[in-house]
Design a protein around this motif. Structure first.
Motif, mmCIF file in Angstrom:
data_model
loop_
_atom_site.group_PDB
_atom_site.id
_atom_site.type_symbol
_atom_site.label_atom_id
_atom_site.label_comp_id
_atom_site.label_asym_id
_atom_site.label_seq_id
_atom_site.Cartn_x
_atom_site.Cartn_y
_atom_site.Cartn_z
ATOM 1 N N PRO A 75 -9.547 7.109 -0.267
ATOM 2 C CA PRO A 75 -10.603 6.927 -1.277
ATOM 3 C C PRO A 75 -11.420 5.650 -1.077
ATOM 4 C CG PRO A 75 -8.562 7.619 -2.325
ATOM 5 C CD PRO A 75 -8.225 7.291 -0.900
ATOM 6 N N TYR A 76 -10.886 4.700 -0.294
ATOM 7 C CA TYR A 76 -11.597 3.446 -0.021
ATOM 8 C C TYR A 76 -12.259 3.460 1.355
ATOM 9 C CZ TYR A 76 -8.897 1.896 -4.034
ATOM 10 O OH TYR A 76 -8.341 1.785 -5.292
ATOM 11 N N GLY A 77 -12.292 4.639 2.003
ATOM 12 C CA GLY A 77 -13.003 4.770 3.263
ATOM 13 C C GLY A 77 -12.207 4.443 4.503
ATOM 14 N N HIS A 78 -10.891 4.398 4.415
ATOM 15 C CA HIS A 78 -10.060 4.059 5.564
ATOM 16 C C HIS A 78 -9.171 5.239 5.942
ATOM 17 C CE1 HIS A 78 -11.175 -0.164 5.347
ATOM 18 N NE2 HIS A 78 -10.879 -0.152 4.064
ATOM 19 N N LEU A 106 -1.297 -1.274 15.018
ATOM 20 C CA LEU A 106 -2.019 -2.514 15.267
ATOM 21 C C LEU A 106 -2.372 -3.262 13.986
ATOM 22 C CD1 LEU A 106 -3.329 -4.276 17.463
ATOM 23 C CD2 LEU A 106 -5.433 -2.953 17.129
ATOM 24 N N GLU A 107 -2.738 -2.535 12.922
ATOM 25 C CA GLU A 107 -3.333 -3.173 11.750
ATOM 26 C C GLU A 107 -2.475 -3.161 10.491
ATOM 27 O OE1 GLU A 107 -7.317 -1.829 11.011
ATOM 28 O OE2 GLU A 107 -7.805 -1.720 13.134
ATOM 29 N N LEU A 108 -1.427 -2.355 10.450
ATOM 30 C CA LEU A 108 -0.628 -2.224 9.228
ATOM 31 C C LEU A 108 0.853 -2.513 9.424
ATOM 32 C CD1 LEU A 108 -2.108 1.111 7.805
ATOM 33 C CD2 LEU A 108 -2.555 -1.187 6.938
ATOM 34 N N GLN A 109 1.387 -2.086 10.547
ATOM 35 C CA GLN A 109 2.838 -2.094 10.742
ATOM 36 C C GLN A 109 3.415 -3.499 10.627
ATOM 37 O OE1 GLN A 109 4.238 -1.511 14.709
ATOM 38 N NE2 GLN A 109 5.897 -0.174 14.060
ATOM 39 N N HIS A 113 5.246 6.152 6.181
ATOM 40 C CA HIS A 113 4.324 5.101 5.758
ATOM 41 C C HIS A 113 2.888 5.473 6.117
ATOM 42 C CE1 HIS A 113 6.842 1.935 4.146
ATOM 43 N NE2 HIS A 113 7.710 2.132 5.120
ATOM 44 N N LEU A 114 2.678 6.043 7.292
ATOM 45 C CA LEU A 114 1.335 6.430 7.711
ATOM 46 C C LEU A 114 0.746 7.448 6.743
ATOM 47 C CD1 LEU A 114 -0.975 6.359 9.745
ATOM 48 C CD2 LEU A 114 0.287 8.032 11.131
ATOM 49 N N ARG A 115 1.528 8.425 6.353
ATOM 50 C CA ARG A 115 1.041 9.421 5.389
ATOM 51 C C ARG A 115 0.702 8.776 4.055
ATOM 52 N NH1 ARG A 115 5.783 13.745 5.720
ATOM 53 N NH2 ARG A 115 4.813 14.498 3.797
ATOM 54 N N ALA A 116 1.556 7.873 3.603
ATOM 55 C CA ALA A 116 1.312 7.214 2.315
ATOM 56 C C ALA A 116 0.095 6.299 2.373
ATOM 57 C CB ALA A 116 2.552 6.425 1.888
ATOM 58 N N PHE A 117 -0.078 5.568 3.479
ATOM 59 C CA PHE A 117 -1.263 4.715 3.631
ATOM 60 C C PHE A 117 -2.534 5.548 3.611
ATOM 61 C CE2 PHE A 117 1.350 1.166 5.503
ATOM 62 C CZ PHE A 117 0.913 0.188 4.622
ATOM 63 N N ASN A 118 -2.558 6.658 4.342
ATOM 64 C CA ASN A 118 -3.771 7.463 4.386
ATOM 65 C C ASN A 118 -4.108 8.056 3.026
ATOM 66 O OD1 ASN A 118 -4.816 7.180 6.995
ATOM 67 N ND2 ASN A 118 -3.278 8.574 7.843
ATOM 68 N N GLN A 119 -3.102 8.526 2.320
ATOM 69 C CA GLN A 119 -3.361 9.075 0.989
ATOM 70 C C GLN A 119 -3.885 7.999 0.048
ATOM 71 O OE1 GLN A 119 -0.254 11.628 -0.453
ATOM 72 N NE2 GLN A 119 -1.003 11.596 -2.564
ATOM 73 N N THR A 120 -3.397 6.772 0.212
ATOM 74 C CA THR A 120 -3.791 5.674 -0.667
ATOM 75 C C THR A 120 -5.170 5.125 -0.326
ATOM 76 O OG1 THR A 120 -1.493 5.014 -0.998
ATOM 77 C CG2 THR A 120 -3.180 3.335 -1.429
ATOM 78 N N PHE A 121 -5.466 4.989 0.968
ATOM 79 C CA PHE A 121 -6.680 4.273 1.370
ATOM 80 C C PHE A 121 -7.867 5.161 1.711
ATOM 81 C CE2 PHE A 121 -3.703 0.720 2.108
ATOM 82 C CZ PHE A 121 -4.391 -0.255 1.388
#
Length: 228
Positions: free
Chosen positions: A34-37, A46-49, A24-32
């Motif tokens: 481009p939006y600066g996250h 803390l913020e996603l799980q 999930h961490l890899r997928a979140f980083n690839q997705t977000f």
């Protein structure tokens, strides 16, 4: 083990049945990105799980419409499923505990905030779909975790009572959901530390289902005493 009337086991899926949080961490980083996250493991925890996708979209892409935000999240989940198809691994001791519960006739449910496609992929990938009498999907209910409704629905579908049941969770939101439903909850330490889980409301935590203290707690909670 002879289960008490109304006893049951209820499991979160991601990070609890399978250690999927790194995917999930890899997928979140690839997705977000481009939006600066960018998320490291502590920020992820803390913020996603454990949060519902709608809540994540509102927080991290608030400039998008609700429909556009959910389209971003659907893309993230597709990335996750691509990774998970070849990289799913059960939490240690899981299969032995499921065998023990099945042999005792102890009903089990899976309770998750993940989309149904993700839940089915993980359960199928682990070969354990048939183990669960119910699969509760938070986004298909009026409220997902951290609201207690998903676990209350799991209890209802199993005909179980909170008093004699045990839940297993790996996130703060999941622990809040299960404990708010009145269920004693064991934290599985795939991402969070013991102290984080205890503060969130877990009764105890363990690295896996083969922990003797975890097994002793389950036995005491769901089984009839020898004198009964």
């Amino acid at each position: 083990m002879i289960p008490k009337p109304g006893a049951a086991l209820l499991f979160d899926i991601d990070g609890t049945l399978a250690d999927t949080d790194p995917l999930h961490l890899r997928a979140f980083n690839q997705t977000f990105e481009p939006y600066g996250h960018h998320f490291d493991k502590p920020r992820f925890a803390l913020e996603l799980q454990g949060l519902a996708n709608e809540a994540i979209a509102r927080r991290f892409v608030p400039h998008l419409s609700p429909e556009e935000g959910m389209a971003v999240m659907r893309g993230k989940e597709e990335l996750f499923r691509d990774l998970a198809r070849t990289e799913i691994h059960a939490v240690p001791g899981l299969f032995a505990l499921l065998d023990l519960a099945d042999a005792a006739g102890l009903p089990m449910a899976a309770v998750t905030n993940a989309p149904r496609a993700n839940a089915e992929l993980i359960l199928t990938g682990l070969g354990i779909t048939h183990r669960f009498r119910a699969v509760v999907i938070g986004e298909e209910l009026a409220h997902g975790k951290p609201h207690p409704l998903p676990y209350l629905e799991g209890l209802r579908l199993l005909g179980a009572s909170a008093e004699h049941s045990v839940a297993f969770e790996d996130s703060r939101t999941g622990i809040t959901s299960a404990t708010s439903a009145g269920i004693a909850t064991i934290g599985i330490r795939t991402s969070l530390r013991d102290e984080d889980m205890l503060v969130a409301g877990a009764t105890m935590s363990a690295d896996g289902y083969d922990d003797p203290a975890l097994l002793a707690f389950i036995q005491a909670k769901v089984s009839k005493s020898a004198a009964a």
